[in-house]
Design a protein around this motif. Structure first.
Motif, PDB file in Angstrom:
ATOM      1  N   TYR A  14      67.910  85.305  14.948  1.00 11.19           N
ATOM      2  CA  TYR A  14      68.095  84.567  13.701  1.00 11.19           C
ATOM      3  C   TYR A  14      69.403  84.924  12.995  1.00 11.19           C
ATOM      4  CZ  TYR A  14      63.448  82.557  13.921  1.00 11.19           C
ATOM      5  OH  TYR A  14      62.354  81.822  14.304  1.00 11.19           O
ATOM      6  N   ASP A  15      70.005  86.051  13.345  1.00 14.96           N
ATOM      7  CA  ASP A  15      71.269  86.458  12.718  1.00 14.96           C
ATOM      8  C   ASP A  15      72.153  87.132  13.764  1.00 14.96           C
ATOM      9  OD1 ASP A  15      73.286  86.995  10.945  1.00 14.96           O
ATOM     10  OD2 ASP A  15      72.108  88.317   9.659  1.00 14.96           O
ATOM     11  N   SER A  66      75.068  81.498  10.496  1.00 11.56           N
ATOM     12  CA  SER A  66      74.776  80.448  11.476  1.00 11.56           C
ATOM     13  C   SER A  66      73.307  80.521  11.893  1.00 11.56           C
ATOM     14  CB  SER A  66      75.645  80.601  12.723  1.00 11.56           C
ATOM     15  OG  SER A  66      77.003  80.393  12.405  1.00 11.56           O
ATOM     16  N   THR A  67      72.664  79.383  11.908  1.00 11.34           N
ATOM     17  CA  THR A  67      71.270  79.315  12.336  1.00 11.34           C
ATOM     18  C   THR A  67      71.202  79.365  13.860  1.00 11.34           C
ATOM     19  OG1 THR A  67      71.286  76.907  12.504  1.00 11.34           O
ATOM     20  CG2 THR A  67      70.698  77.865  10.344  1.00 11.34           C
ATOM     21  N   PRO A  68      70.040  79.699  14.413  1.00  8.43           N
ATOM     22  CA  PRO A  68      69.909  79.665  15.869  1.00  8.43           C
ATOM     23  C   PRO A  68      70.256  78.292  16.450  1.00  8.43           C
ATOM     24  CG  PRO A  68      68.064  80.847  14.926  1.00  8.43           C
ATOM     25  CD  PRO A  68      68.834  80.249  13.777  1.00  8.43           C
ATOM     26  N   LYS A  69      69.889  77.229  15.747  1.00 13.74           N
ATOM     27  CA  LYS A  69      70.215  75.881  16.220  1.00 13.74           C
ATOM     28  C   LYS A  69      71.731  75.677  16.249  1.00 13.74           C
ATOM     29  CE  LYS A  69      69.575  71.009  15.346  1.00 13.74           C
ATOM     30  NZ  LYS A  69      69.341  70.000  14.364  1.00 13.74           N
ATOM     31  N   ALA A  70      72.418  76.136  15.202  1.00 11.24           N
ATOM     32  CA  ALA A  70      73.877  75.998  15.151  1.00 11.24           C
ATOM     33  C   ALA A  70      74.542  76.797  16.276  1.00 11.24           C
ATOM     34  CB  ALA A  70      74.402  76.449  13.790  1.00 11.24           C
ATOM     35  N   VAL A  71      74.007  77.969  16.576  1.00  8.66           N
ATOM     36  CA  VAL A  71      74.553  78.791  17.666  1.00  8.66           C
ATOM     37  C   VAL A  71      74.360  78.077  18.999  1.00  8.66           C
ATOM     38  CG1 VAL A  71      74.352  80.981  18.907  1.00  8.66           C
ATOM     39  CG2 VAL A  71      74.189  80.947  16.406  1.00  8.66           C
ATOM     40  N   LEU A  95      63.782  77.963  19.829  1.00  6.48           N
ATOM     41  CA  LEU A  95      63.839  76.708  19.094  1.00  6.48           C
ATOM     42  C   LEU A  95      62.798  75.686  19.542  1.00  6.48           C
ATOM     43  CD1 LEU A  95      67.701  76.455  18.800  1.00  6.48           C
ATOM     44  CD2 LEU A  95      66.063  76.887  16.948  1.00  6.48           C
ATOM     45  N   THR A  96      62.118  75.946  20.632  1.00 10.11           N
ATOM     46  CA  THR A  96      61.080  75.020  21.075  1.00 10.11           C
ATOM     47  C   THR A  96      59.672  75.580  20.892  1.00 10.11           C
ATOM     48  OG1 THR A  96      61.304  75.788  23.361  1.00 10.11           O
ATOM     49  CG2 THR A  96      62.563  73.827  22.720  1.00 10.11           C
ATOM     50  N   LEU A  97      59.572  76.786  20.352  1.00  8.70           N
ATOM     51  CA  LEU A  97      58.256  77.363  20.093  1.00  8.70           C
ATOM     52  C   LEU A  97      57.581  76.645  18.928  1.00  8.70           C
ATOM     53  CD1 LEU A  97      58.823  81.227  20.213  1.00  8.70           C
ATOM     54  CD2 LEU A  97      57.443  79.864  21.769  1.00  8.70           C
TER      55      LEU A  97
END
Length: 106
Positions: A14-15, A66-71, A95-97
């Motif tokens: 997450y970070d 940055s979010t995990p999606k942005a990464v 991100l798919t959980l």
């Protein structure tokens, strides 16, 4: 309780920029925990050692907040998915959980 468990396993994702500041052993310990969760029989989705190295290197490219999606989008846009294969798989799984918070009335 499920959110606590989720956070203890996937929390480092997450970070990612913050990973530059944590001790190497702490990062690898978290990666080993994730590898254990993502292992079935002898099949592993990630390699803990490689994942730690990839996240450390990836953290140099990612801006704070940055979010995990942005990464994941950054990795795809810049064609880095094969370079950081373990990080890509870990982020993709995160991100798919399906994560829900629901309680039953007492």
């Amino acid at each position: 309780m499920q959110l606590k468990e989720h956070s203890s396993i996937f929390g480092m994702l997450y970070d990612i920029p913050k990973l530059l500041t944590i001790p190497e052993e702490d990062l690898h310990q978290q990666c080993r925990a994730l590898e254990t969760v993502l292992t079935h029989d002898d099949n592993r989705d990630t390699d803990a050692s490689d994942l730690g190295d990839e996240l450390k290197a990836l953290s140099r490219y990612i801006s704070a907040g940055s979010t995990p999606k942005a990464v994941l989008e950054y990795m795809c846009t810049n064609k880095m998915t094969t370079l950081f294969q373990n990080a890509f798989v870990a982020l993709h799984i995160l991100l798919t959980l399906p994560v829900t918070v629901a309680t039953s009335p007492s």
